[in-house]
Write an enzyme that holds these catalytic residues in place. Structure first.
Site, mmCIF file in Angstrom:
data_model
loop_
_atom_site.group_PDB
_atom_site.id
_atom_site.type_symbol
_atom_site.label_atom_id
_atom_site.label_comp_id
_atom_site.label_asym_id
_atom_site.label_seq_id
_atom_site.Cartn_x
_atom_site.Cartn_y
_atom_site.Cartn_z
ATOM 1 N N CYS A 47 0.864 -1.187 0.000
ATOM 2 C CA CYS A 47 0.000 0.000 0.000
ATOM 3 C C CYS A 47 0.894 1.227 0.000
ATOM 4 C CB CYS A 47 -0.880 -0.018 1.247
ATOM 5 S SG CYS A 47 -1.792 1.503 1.545
ATOM 6 N N SER A 49 0.816 3.664 1.826
ATOM 7 C CA SER A 49 1.186 4.070 3.194
ATOM 8 C C SER A 49 2.422 3.329 3.703
ATOM 9 C CB SER A 49 0.024 3.841 4.158
ATOM 10 O OG SER A 49 -1.043 4.673 3.828
ATOM 11 N N HIS A 52 8.261 3.880 1.997
ATOM 12 C CA HIS A 52 9.287 4.454 2.863
ATOM 13 C C HIS A 52 10.122 5.495 2.150
ATOM 14 C CE1 HIS A 52 10.287 0.766 0.859
ATOM 15 N NE2 HIS A 52 11.514 1.179 0.746
ATOM 16 N N HIS A 69 1.098 -3.484 6.300
ATOM 17 C CA HIS A 69 -0.129 -3.444 7.119
ATOM 18 C C HIS A 69 -1.334 -4.033 6.385
ATOM 19 C CE1 HIS A 69 -0.381 0.184 4.654
ATOM 20 N NE2 HIS A 69 -1.676 0.195 4.865
ATOM 21 N N CYS A 176 -6.362 -3.567 4.046
ATOM 22 C CA CYS A 176 -6.327 -2.096 3.915
ATOM 23 C C CYS A 176 -7.042 -1.629 2.653
ATOM 24 C CB CYS A 176 -4.911 -1.512 3.938
ATOM 25 S SG CYS A 176 -5.007 0.295 3.766
HETATM 26 P P1 CND Z 1 -1.306 4.867 -5.330
HETATM 27 O O1 CND Z 1 0.023 5.534 -5.361
HETATM 28 O O2 CND Z 1 -1.458 3.482 -5.857
HETATM 29 O O3 CND Z 1 -2.397 5.773 -6.094
HETATM 30 C C1 CND Z 1 -2.340 7.171 -6.158
HETATM 31 C C2 CND Z 1 -2.830 7.621 -7.557
HETATM 32 O O4 CND Z 1 -2.881 9.059 -7.567
HETATM 33 C C3 CND Z 1 -1.914 7.217 -8.699
HETATM 34 O O5 CND Z 1 -2.669 6.560 -9.690
HETATM 35 C C4 CND Z 1 -1.340 8.537 -9.209
HETATM 36 O O6 CND Z 1 -1.121 8.539 -10.620
HETATM 37 C C5 CND Z 1 -2.434 9.511 -8.827
HETATM 38 N N1 CND Z 1 -1.982 10.898 -8.682
HETATM 39 C C6 CND Z 1 -0.821 11.336 -8.132
HETATM 40 N N2 CND Z 1 -0.786 12.690 -8.147
HETATM 41 C C7 CND Z 1 -1.947 13.104 -8.727
HETATM 42 C C8 CND Z 1 -2.487 14.388 -9.046
HETATM 43 N N3 CND Z 1 -1.839 15.511 -8.734
HETATM 44 N N4 CND Z 1 -3.712 14.444 -9.626
HETATM 45 C C9 CND Z 1 -4.376 13.309 -9.941
HETATM 46 N N5 CND Z 1 -3.913 12.058 -9.667
HETATM 47 C C10 CND Z 1 -2.708 11.971 -9.083
HETATM 48 O O7 CND Z 1 -1.750 4.922 -3.789
HETATM 49 P P2 CND Z 1 -2.863 4.076 -2.960
HETATM 50 O O8 CND Z 1 -4.095 3.944 -3.764
HETATM 51 O O9 CND Z 1 -2.221 2.869 -2.367
HETATM 52 O O10 CND Z 1 -3.074 5.099 -1.747
HETATM 53 C C11 CND Z 1 -3.680 6.358 -1.968
HETATM 54 C C12 CND Z 1 -3.583 7.235 -0.721
HETATM 55 O O11 CND Z 1 -4.355 6.639 0.329
HETATM 56 C C13 CND Z 1 -2.167 7.375 -0.161
HETATM 57 O O12 CND Z 1 -2.004 8.706 0.303
HETATM 58 C C14 CND Z 1 -2.154 6.400 0.995
HETATM 59 O O13 CND Z 1 -1.179 6.747 1.960
HETATM 60 C C15 CND Z 1 -3.554 6.587 1.507
HETATM 61 C C16 CND Z 1 -4.065 5.522 2.460
HETATM 62 C C17 CND Z 1 -5.049 5.892 3.360
HETATM 63 C C18 CND Z 1 -5.535 4.956 4.252
HETATM 64 C C19 CND Z 1 -6.624 5.331 5.203
HETATM 65 O O14 CND Z 1 -6.986 4.512 6.067
HETATM 66 N N6 CND Z 1 -7.189 6.552 5.110
HETATM 67 C C20 CND Z 1 -5.052 3.647 4.247
HETATM 68 N N7 CND Z 1 -4.085 3.302 3.359
HETATM 69 C C21 CND Z 1 -3.601 4.204 2.462
HETATM 70 ZN ZN ZN Z 2 -2.965 1.231 3.527
#
Ligand code: CND
Ligand code: ZN
Ligand code: ZN
Length: 376
Positions: A47, A49, A52, A69, A176
């Protein structure tokens, strides 16, 4: 089992210092103490998150540490007093624990147990020790789970038993990515039939938000990403239109406001970028829109916007793990997947042997993968 009560030697991915590649090491995993459970991890997802290098979540982590996680596994042995699981049970570790006693657990509307490691990054078990060592050195825990290891020890509050026939390679995503995204739509936003939605960021989390919006009956689901390669999957899962901000000169919120004649009912930020969090707010309808922050922005970052954005009636929400209470809701989510209510295959883009974990992270960072599941 014959390993019960003994130290287990196994492989783990150790992060020795900030922003370094993970190193596969031989580590020792101590037996579980009272109210602890030792788990053989069968499959673990990568994920954002856990990243690192960009350090969204683990900026203040203690080092060295074993990250991870999102996983599923089988209980190897249990410590004294454990009643929730027994050896041989299939389980999912919970990065949001459930102690059952704190204010967070006793409030039915809350899913944030105060014993969660999130934001504290103590990196140790409740008794302030670790079960991991490598060449005699203490290795810290991450988010009460540490799943980038063949064996981990978690507290009883941080693990839930799932169906005996659950396909662990798939349901690890319930630990997650899937639950966080899906729950953000159905629990946090409470998307209604006929409503309009905008989802920013189409990784594992954003695509799972789309699944949730579709199940909830949204009439329009606008998917936004700077990487157009993500659009095919977004459409397959329910997006009705896809937008790349790079194709427009105007700010993305203006594009969405125009497209929807005044903004969407629900917008979701699934990237972890404070500028896009503001775009999500501005894309929502000024009096009846709700913006949901799912992404984790770098620690210490500040979200700033004009106060009047909310005077008109908008709402702003956020939440972890999609608002789900892991102990109560995860077994049902697993059963729903088994009954094919949701298909996780589309989220699971790659499978790699555990030894190639750094390659998995590279693919996440360069946009090649949605979720890579690592197998031991
Ligand atoms: P992942 O990196 O796979 O997806 C992010 C997407 O955003 C990618 O497809 C990028 O191309 C796109 N992106 C990046 N910048 C931009 C932009 N400026 N405009 C439009 N699109 C863009 O990440 P993920 O899906 O594994 O995780 C997404 C977020 O969720 C990340 O910040 C992670 O830390 C968070 C998260 C939250 C929780 C929670 O409980 N709230 C749990 N796990 C992860
Ligand atoms: Zn996560
Ligand atoms: Zn609690």
């Amino acid at each position: 089992m014959d390993t019960a009560g003994k130290v287990i030697k196994c492989k783990a991915a150790v992060l020795w210092e900030p922003r370094q590649p993970l190193k596969i090491e031989g580590i020792e995993v101590a037996p579980p103490k009272a109210h602890e459970v030792r788990i053989k991890i069968v499959a673990t997802g990568i994920c954002r998150s856990d990243d690192h290098i960009t350090e969204g979540l683990m900026k203040n982590s203690k080092y060295p540490v074993i990250l991870g996680h999102e996983a599923a596994g089988i209980v190897e042995s249990i410590g004294d007093g454990v009643t929730a699981v027994k050896p041989g049970d299939k389980v999912i570790p919970l990065f949001l624990p459930h102690c059952g006693e704190c204010r967070g657990c006793t409030e039915p509307k809350s899913n944030l147990c105060h014993k969660a490691d999130l934001g504290k990054h103590n990196g140790l078990m409740s008794d302030n020790t670790s079960r991991f060592t490598c060449n005699g050195k203490l290795i810290h825990n991450f988010l009460n789970t540490s799943t980038f290891t063949e064996y981990t020890v978690v507290e009883e509050m941080s693990v839930v038993k799932i169906h005996d026939d659950a396909p662990l390679d798939q349901v690890c995503l319930i630990g997650c990515g899937f639950s966080t995204g899906y729950g953000s739509a159905v629990n946090l936003a409470k998307v209604e039939p006929g409503s309009t939605c905008a989802v920013f960021g189409l990784g594992g989390i954003g695509l799972s938000v789309i699944i949730g919006c579709k199940v909830a009956g949204a009439s329009r689901i606008i998917a936004i990403d700077v990487n157009s390669k993500k659009f095919e999957k977004a459409k397959l899962l329910g997006a009705t239109e896809c937008i790349n901000p790079k194709d427009y000169e105007n700010p993305i919120h203006e594009v969405i406001q125009k497209l929807t004649n005044g903004g969407v009912h629900y917008s979701f930020e699934c990237i972890g970028n404070t500028d896009i969090m503001v775009s999500a707010i501005l894309s929502s309808h000024l009096s009846c829109g709700t913006a949901v922050i799912v992404g984790v922005a770098p620690s210490g970052s500040i979200l700033s916007f004009p106060s009047r954005l909310f005077l008109t009636g908008r709402a702003l929400k956020g939440g972890l793990f999609g608002g789900f209470r892991g102990k109560e809701n995860v077994p049902q989510l697993v059963s729903d997947v088994m009954a094919e209510k949701f298909k996780l295959d589309e989220l699971l883009s790659h499978k790699l042997p555990f030894s190639e974990i750094n390659k998995g992270f590279d693919m996440l960072r360069n946009g090649e993968s949605i979720r890579t599941v690592l197998k031991f």
